[in-house]
Design a protein around this motif. Sequence first.
Motif, short mmCIF file in Angstrom:
data_model
loop_
_atom_site.label_atom_id
_atom_site.label_comp_id
_atom_site.label_asym_id
_atom_site.label_seq_id
_atom_site.Cartn_x
_atom_site.Cartn_y
_atom_site.Cartn_z
N LEU A 88 0.87 -1.17 0.00
CA LEU A 88 0.00 0.00 0.00
C LEU A 88 0.91 1.22 0.00
O LEU A 88 1.79 1.35 0.85
CB LEU A 88 -0.88 -0.03 1.25
N PHE A 90 1.22 5.19 0.32
CA PHE A 90 0.53 6.37 0.81
C PHE A 90 1.26 7.64 0.38
O PHE A 90 2.48 7.70 0.39
CB PHE A 90 0.47 6.38 2.34
N GLN A 101 0.72 15.52 9.21
CA GLN A 101 0.63 15.05 7.83
C GLN A 101 -0.73 14.41 7.62
O GLN A 101 -1.17 13.58 8.42
CB GLN A 101 1.75 14.04 7.55
N PHE A 103 -2.92 12.02 5.37
CA PHE A 103 -2.68 10.92 4.44
C PHE A 103 -3.80 10.79 3.42
O PHE A 103 -4.99 11.01 3.74
CB PHE A 103 -2.55 9.61 5.21
N GLY A 104 -3.43 10.39 2.22
CA GLY A 104 -4.41 10.01 1.22
C GLY A 104 -4.89 8.60 1.49
O GLY A 104 -4.41 7.93 2.41
N PRO A 105 -5.84 8.12 0.69
CA PRO A 105 -6.42 6.79 0.90
C PRO A 105 -5.49 5.65 0.53
O PRO A 105 -5.75 4.51 0.88
CB PRO A 105 -7.66 6.80 0.01
N GLY A 106 -4.41 5.99 -0.17
CA GLY A 106 -3.44 4.96 -0.55
C GLY A 106 -3.73 4.35 -1.91
O GLY A 106 -4.86 4.36 -2.40
N ARG A 108 -3.15 0.67 -3.63
CA ARG A 108 -2.75 -0.71 -3.36
C ARG A 108 -2.19 -1.31 -4.64
O ARG A 108 -2.91 -1.50 -5.62
CB ARG A 108 -3.93 -1.54 -2.85
N TYR B 37 -2.16 7.51 14.70
CA TYR B 37 -3.00 7.33 13.52
C TYR B 37 -3.81 6.04 13.70
O TYR B 37 -3.34 5.07 14.29
CB TYR B 37 -2.15 7.21 12.25
N GLN B 39 -5.81 3.05 11.54
CA GLN B 39 -5.92 2.44 10.21
C GLN B 39 -6.97 1.34 10.26
O GLN B 39 -6.73 0.23 10.69
CB GLN B 39 -4.58 1.88 9.74
N SER B 42 -10.12 -0.94 5.96
CA SER B 42 -10.19 -0.37 4.60
C SER B 42 -8.84 0.21 4.17
O SER B 42 -8.61 0.45 2.98
CB SER B 42 -11.25 0.72 4.53
N GLY B 43 -7.93 0.45 5.12
CA GLY B 43 -6.57 0.82 4.76
C GLY B 43 -6.17 2.26 4.93
O GLY B 43 -4.97 2.56 5.00
N GLU B 44 -7.11 3.18 5.00
CA GLU B 44 -6.69 4.57 5.08
C GLU B 44 -6.06 4.89 6.42
O GLU B 44 -6.31 4.20 7.41
CB GLU B 44 -7.87 5.53 4.81
N MET B 45 -5.21 5.89 6.47
CA MET B 45 -4.53 6.33 7.69
C MET B 45 -5.24 7.60 8.18
O MET B 45 -5.21 8.63 7.51
CB MET B 45 -3.06 6.63 7.43
N PHE B 47 -5.58 10.53 10.95
CA PHE B 47 -4.89 11.25 12.03
C PHE B 47 -5.83 11.39 13.23
O PHE B 47 -6.99 11.78 13.09
CB PHE B 47 -4.47 12.63 11.52
N PHE B 91 -1.38 3.20 15.03
CA PHE B 91 0.06 3.41 14.91
C PHE B 91 0.45 4.67 15.68
O PHE B 91 -0.17 5.72 15.54
CB PHE B 91 0.47 3.59 13.45
#
Lengths: 112, 115
Positions: A88, A90, A101, A103-106, A108, B37, B39, B42-45, B47, B91
Motif C-alpha cells: 500500500l 501512501f 501530515q 494521508f491520502g487513501p493509498g 494498493r 494514527y 488504520q 479499509s486501509g486509510e490512515m 490522524f 500506529f
Amino acid sequence: AAGVIQSPRHLIKEKRETATLKCYPIPRHDTVYWYQQGPGQDPQFLISFYEKMQSDKGSIPDRFSAQQFSDYHSELNMSSLELGDSALYFCASSPDSYNEQFFGPGTRLTVL
Amino acid sequence: AQKITQTQPGMFVQEKEAVTLDCTYDTSDQSYGLFWYKQPSSGEMIFLIYQGSYDEQNATEGRYSLNFQKARKSANLVISASQLGDSAMYFCAMREMDSSYKLIFGSGTRLLVRP
C-alpha cells in the motif's frame, strides 16, 4: 474539506512492468511525503518534497523515482517491478513541515 | 537513531470501556512531535492526535487523549467509551526533526472492541 487524492486506488502489474502513482495534495499544502506499507507492516518513508524540490530520501530503491510538479501534485514512478513491491503506497501532505501530515487513501499495488 | 516501540500487538476492549494503547519512543532531540494514527481494515490512515515535546498539557481530541510522560519517553493513547467502530490498527509515530520531518512509525497495535 478537501483531502489528499491518490490515483489509482488499485493497480495490478506484472513483474518487470512499470507503474506510476499520482498524488494530489490538499490545496496550499507545499510538502508531500510518500510512504510504503507492506502487508502486516508499518509505513516506511520513501521520499519527500518541499516546494517542488526533493527534501529527503529514505529506503527508496533506485528503480523508483518521484517528482513534484508546479501544481504541487507528485508522481511516484516505479520500474522493473518485483513481487516485493506489492504494498500500500501512501501519499501525505502538510501545510508546512512542522504540522501534522494528512494521508491520502493509498494506492494498493499488486505485482504478479 | 529515533525509534518508536509499541509492545502490544493486539488488544481487546469491551464496548463503552476505556482502553490505553502503549507507545514509547527513543530520541536524542529536544524538539519532536508524536502522533497517533488509526488504520481501519479499509486501509486509510486517519490522524487522531498530536503532542509536541514542549506542550505542557496532554493533548485531547474528543474521546482520544494522549498520556504524555516525557521523562519516561512514553506517549500512550487513551480511548474513552470505546465503540465498535474503534476496531482498527493504531500506529504511534514520531516526527524526525531533520530536513523533511518525516514520520517514523511503530509496529502498531490491533484493537478489537467487543460488543
